[in-house]
Design a protein around this motif. Structure first.
Motif, PDB file in Angstrom:
ATOM      1  N   ALA A   3      33.791  -6.877 -53.090  1.00  0.00           N
ATOM      2  CA  ALA A   3      35.050  -7.388 -52.549  1.00  0.00           C
ATOM      3  C   ALA A   3      34.916  -7.744 -51.071  1.00  0.00           C
ATOM      4  CB  ALA A   3      36.163  -6.364 -52.747  1.00  0.00           C
ATOM      5  N   VAL A   4      34.213  -6.918 -50.322  1.00  0.00           N
ATOM      6  CA  VAL A   4      34.006  -7.203 -48.895  1.00  0.00           C
ATOM      7  C   VAL A   4      33.129  -8.437 -48.733  1.00  0.00           C
ATOM      8  CG1 VAL A   4      33.018  -6.313 -46.759  1.00  0.00           C
ATOM      9  CG2 VAL A   4      34.329  -4.801 -48.249  1.00  0.00           C
ATOM     10  N   PHE A   5      32.076  -8.525 -49.540  1.00  0.00           N
ATOM     11  CA  PHE A   5      31.193  -9.692 -49.483  1.00  0.00           C
ATOM     12  C   PHE A   5      31.950 -10.967 -49.840  1.00  0.00           C
ATOM     13  CE2 PHE A   5      28.379 -12.691 -51.648  1.00  0.00           C
ATOM     14  CZ  PHE A   5      27.508 -12.971 -50.611  1.00  0.00           C
ATOM     15  N   ALA A   6      32.772 -10.912 -50.881  1.00  0.00           N
ATOM     16  CA  ALA A   6      33.541 -12.083 -51.292  1.00  0.00           C
ATOM     17  C   ALA A   6      34.527 -12.500 -50.207  1.00  0.00           C
ATOM     18  CB  ALA A   6      34.275 -11.799 -52.595  1.00  0.00           C
ATOM     19  N   LEU A  20      34.144 -16.072 -48.382  1.00  0.00           N
ATOM     20  CA  LEU A  20      35.247 -17.023 -48.458  1.00  0.00           C
ATOM     21  C   LEU A  20      35.621 -17.526 -47.074  1.00  0.00           C
ATOM     22  CD1 LEU A  20      37.433 -18.338 -50.312  1.00  0.00           C
ATOM     23  CD2 LEU A  20      38.884 -16.424 -49.671  1.00  0.00           C
ATOM     24  N   LYS A  21      35.737 -16.617 -46.117  1.00  0.00           N
ATOM     25  CA  LYS A  21      36.102 -17.022 -44.761  1.00  0.00           C
ATOM     26  C   LYS A  21      35.046 -17.917 -44.130  1.00  0.00           C
ATOM     27  CE  LYS A  21      38.957 -12.992 -43.888  1.00  0.00           C
ATOM     28  NZ  LYS A  21      39.046 -11.701 -43.231  1.00  0.00           N
ATOM     29  N   ILE A  22      33.784 -17.567 -44.286  1.00  0.00           N
ATOM     30  CA  ILE A  22      32.700 -18.343 -43.672  1.00  0.00           C
ATOM     31  C   ILE A  22      32.562 -19.705 -44.344  1.00  0.00           C
ATOM     32  CG2 ILE A  22      30.191 -18.439 -43.371  1.00  0.00           C
ATOM     33  CD1 ILE A  22      30.332 -15.363 -42.967  1.00  0.00           C
ATOM     34  N   CYS A  23      32.581 -19.740 -45.665  1.00  0.00           N
ATOM     35  CA  CYS A  23      32.399 -21.005 -46.380  1.00  0.00           C
ATOM     36  C   CYS A  23      33.587 -21.936 -46.190  1.00  0.00           C
ATOM     37  CB  CYS A  23      32.152 -20.744 -47.864  1.00  0.00           C
ATOM     38  SG  CYS A  23      30.553 -19.988 -48.184  1.00  0.00           S
ATOM     39  N   THR A  68      35.562 -22.028 -43.562  1.00  0.00           N
ATOM     40  CA  THR A  68      35.462 -22.536 -42.199  1.00  0.00           C
ATOM     41  C   THR A  68      34.457 -23.677 -42.129  1.00  0.00           C
ATOM     42  OG1 THR A  68      36.027 -20.369 -41.323  1.00  0.00           O
ATOM     43  CG2 THR A  68      34.962 -21.919 -39.813  1.00  0.00           C
ATOM     44  N   GLY A  69      33.315 -23.500 -42.768  1.00  0.00           N
ATOM     45  CA  GLY A  69      32.314 -24.566 -42.818  1.00  0.00           C
ATOM     46  C   GLY A  69      32.835 -25.807 -43.522  1.00  0.00           C
ATOM     47  N   LEU A  70      33.598 -25.612 -44.595  1.00  0.00           N
ATOM     48  CA  LEU A  70      34.162 -26.745 -45.324  1.00  0.00           C
ATOM     49  C   LEU A  70      35.176 -27.507 -44.478  1.00  0.00           C
ATOM     50  CD1 LEU A  70      34.408 -28.291 -48.014  1.00  0.00           C
ATOM     51  CD2 LEU A  70      36.220 -26.680 -48.630  1.00  0.00           C
ATOM     52  N   VAL A  71      36.016 -26.797 -43.742  1.00  0.00           N
ATOM     53  CA  VAL A  71      37.012 -27.449 -42.899  1.00  0.00           C
ATOM     54  C   VAL A  71      36.322 -28.226 -41.770  1.00  0.00           C
ATOM     55  CG1 VAL A  71      38.880 -27.022 -41.258  1.00  0.00           C
ATOM     56  CG2 VAL A  71      38.886 -25.885 -43.469  1.00  0.00           C
ATOM     57  N   VAL A  72      35.286 -27.655 -41.187  1.00  0.00           N
ATOM     58  CA  VAL A  72      34.545 -28.365 -40.136  1.00  0.00           C
ATOM     59  C   VAL A  72      33.888 -29.617 -40.711  1.00  0.00           C
ATOM     60  CG1 VAL A  72      32.539 -28.202 -38.594  1.00  0.00           C
ATOM     61  CG2 VAL A  72      34.187 -26.332 -38.714  1.00  0.00           C
ATOM     62  N   PHE A  73      33.317 -29.500 -41.895  1.00  0.00           N
ATOM     63  CA  PHE A  73      32.690 -30.652 -42.543  1.00  0.00           C
ATOM     64  C   PHE A  73      33.732 -31.718 -42.873  1.00  0.00           C
ATOM     65  CE2 PHE A  73      30.820 -32.668 -46.435  1.00  0.00           C
ATOM     66  CZ  PHE A  73      29.825 -33.363 -45.775  1.00  0.00           C
ATOM     67  N   LEU A  74      34.901 -31.318 -43.357  1.00  0.00           N
ATOM     68  CA  LEU A  74      35.976 -32.271 -43.631  1.00  0.00           C
ATOM     69  C   LEU A  74      36.438 -32.951 -42.348  1.00  0.00           C
ATOM     70  CD1 LEU A  74      38.105 -30.401 -46.291  1.00  0.00           C
ATOM     71  CD2 LEU A  74      36.756 -32.465 -46.629  1.00  0.00           C
ATOM     72  N   GLY A  75      36.471 -32.196 -41.243  1.00  0.00           N
ATOM     73  CA  GLY A  75      36.814 -32.799 -39.958  1.00  0.00           C
ATOM     74  C   GLY A  75      35.820 -33.876 -39.566  1.00  0.00           C
ATOM     75  N   PHE A  76      34.538 -33.611 -39.787  1.00  0.00           N
ATOM     76  CA  PHE A  76      33.518 -34.619 -39.505  1.00  0.00           C
ATOM     77  C   PHE A  76      33.704 -35.842 -40.389  1.00  0.00           C
ATOM     78  CE2 PHE A  76      29.430 -36.464 -40.780  1.00  0.00           C
ATOM     79  CZ  PHE A  76      29.062 -37.034 -39.579  1.00  0.00           C
ATOM     80  N   ILE A  77      34.005 -35.631 -41.664  1.00  0.00           N
ATOM     81  CA  ILE A  77      34.211 -36.754 -42.582  1.00  0.00           C
ATOM     82  C   ILE A  77      35.399 -37.599 -42.136  1.00  0.00           C
ATOM     83  CG2 ILE A  77      34.905 -37.342 -44.937  1.00  0.00           C
ATOM     84  CD1 ILE A  77      33.217 -34.949 -45.873  1.00  0.00           C
ATOM     85  N   VAL A  78      36.492 -36.951 -41.760  1.00  0.00           N
ATOM     86  CA  VAL A  78      37.680 -37.684 -41.314  1.00  0.00           C
ATOM     87  C   VAL A  78      37.382 -38.439 -40.023  1.00  0.00           C
ATOM     88  CG1 VAL A  78      40.025 -37.368 -40.432  1.00  0.00           C
ATOM     89  CG2 VAL A  78      39.312 -36.201 -42.501  1.00  0.00           C
ATOM     90  N   LYS A  89      49.881 -20.326 -47.188  1.00  0.00           N
ATOM     91  CA  LYS A  89      49.963 -19.782 -48.547  1.00  0.00           C
ATOM     92  C   LYS A  89      49.308 -18.411 -48.615  1.00  0.00           C
ATOM     93  CE  LYS A  89      46.948 -20.945 -51.385  1.00  0.00           C
ATOM     94  NZ  LYS A  89      45.992 -20.279 -52.230  1.00  0.00           N
ATOM     95  N   ASN A  90      48.149 -18.264 -48.001  1.00  0.00           N
ATOM     96  CA  ASN A  90      47.467 -16.973 -48.016  1.00  0.00           C
ATOM     97  C   ASN A  90      48.251 -15.917 -47.246  1.00  0.00           C
ATOM     98  OD1 ASN A  90      45.344 -17.734 -49.624  1.00  0.00           O
ATOM     99  ND2 ASN A  90      44.135 -18.452 -47.900  1.00  0.00           N
ATOM    100  N   VAL A  91      48.881 -16.310 -46.144  1.00  0.00           N
ATOM    101  CA  VAL A  91      49.695 -15.365 -45.372  1.00  0.00           C
ATOM    102  C   VAL A  91      50.891 -14.919 -46.195  1.00  0.00           C
ATOM    103  CG1 VAL A  91      51.206 -15.168 -43.355  1.00  0.00           C
ATOM    104  CG2 VAL A  91      48.939 -16.174 -43.114  1.00  0.00           C
ATOM    105  N   LEU A  92      51.548 -15.842 -46.876  1.00  0.00           N
ATOM    106  CA  LEU A  92      52.689 -15.477 -47.718  1.00  0.00           C
ATOM    107  C   LEU A  92      52.277 -14.522 -48.833  1.00  0.00           C
ATOM    108  CD1 LEU A  92      54.692 -18.795 -48.135  1.00  0.00           C
ATOM    109  CD2 LEU A  92      55.318 -16.780 -46.822  1.00  0.00           C
ATOM    110  N   ILE A  93      51.166 -14.803 -49.467  1.00  0.00           N
ATOM    111  CA  ILE A  93      50.700 -13.920 -50.535  1.00  0.00           C
ATOM    112  C   ILE A  93      50.373 -12.547 -49.977  1.00  0.00           C
ATOM    113  CG2 ILE A  93      48.786 -13.524 -52.136  1.00  0.00           C
ATOM    114  CD1 ILE A  93      48.762 -16.537 -52.630  1.00  0.00           C
TER     115      ILE A  93
END
Length: 68
Positions: A4-7, A11-14, A16-26, A57-61
């Motif tokens: 659970a800790v690893f997941a 999730l947080k690291i991946c 973050t990387g995805l959002v940075v990559f999407l920023g580069f794409i945009v 959404k994650n904060v609400l949950i």
């Protein structure tokens, strides 16, 4: 470290990387299409709203559903 800790960390690291990559794409899309300052602003605003919606959404949950 249990699964659970690893997941949670992965999730947080991946994501973050995805959002940075999407920023580069945009950014690259705006640059190649010669969107200008206002067009770039709109592109990044939409990306930012999508990221904000996911985080909200994650904060609400976390606070309202899991606190019971």
């Amino acid at each position: 470290m249990d699964e659970a800790v690893f997941a949670d960390w992965a999730l947080k690291i991946c994501l973050t990387g995805l959002v940075v990559f999407l920023g580069f794409i945009v950014w690259n899309l705006g640059k190649e299409s010669k969107a200008g300052k206002f067009g770039m602003f709109i592109l990044f605003l939409v990306l930012g709203l999508g990221v904000f919606g996911f985080i909200f959404k994650n904060v609400l949950i976390e606070f309202f559903v899991l606190s019971k």
